[in-house]
Design a protein around this motif. Sequence first.
Motif: not given
Length: 131
Positions: A49-55, A65-73, A75-82, A117-121
């Motif tokens: 399954p994909g990251f977004v579907d799982t999330l 309450e809050r989330a933590i994401v890599a700063q690199e996401t 730049l490297a994976s703008p669709a995942i970040d969006a 298979f997307t960096p920083y997802a």
Amino acid sequence: MKKTTLLNSALSQVIAAMGHGDMLVIGDAGLPVPAGVQCIDLALTRDIPGFVDTLRVVLAEMQVERAIVAQETALASPAIDAAIGALLAATPVERVAHEALKAASARARAVVRTGQFTPYANIILVAGVAF
């Protein structure tokens, strides 16, 4: 049989057992799982399954309450970040270096491995309370 969105029994059990401040990691296929942290491996094949579907499914079941994401996401994976921004629009999202995210994963209740298979997802969800 459960009526809610989340059907995976191992993931449902982990979420049900979480308390305020506990962390759950959802990661791509390449995120290392620290020794001693439970791995709930959902990966079947590339991007399933994909990251977004799982999330999306986890957010339907878990009070976050809050989330933590890599700063690199961003730049490297703008669709995942969006997608993260859209799904967590009302939730504070902290940005940290990818290495810091991996280090924090060692304190998680579990790491959910997707087929993404997307960096920083990757994301750490910090449990809130529903009251």
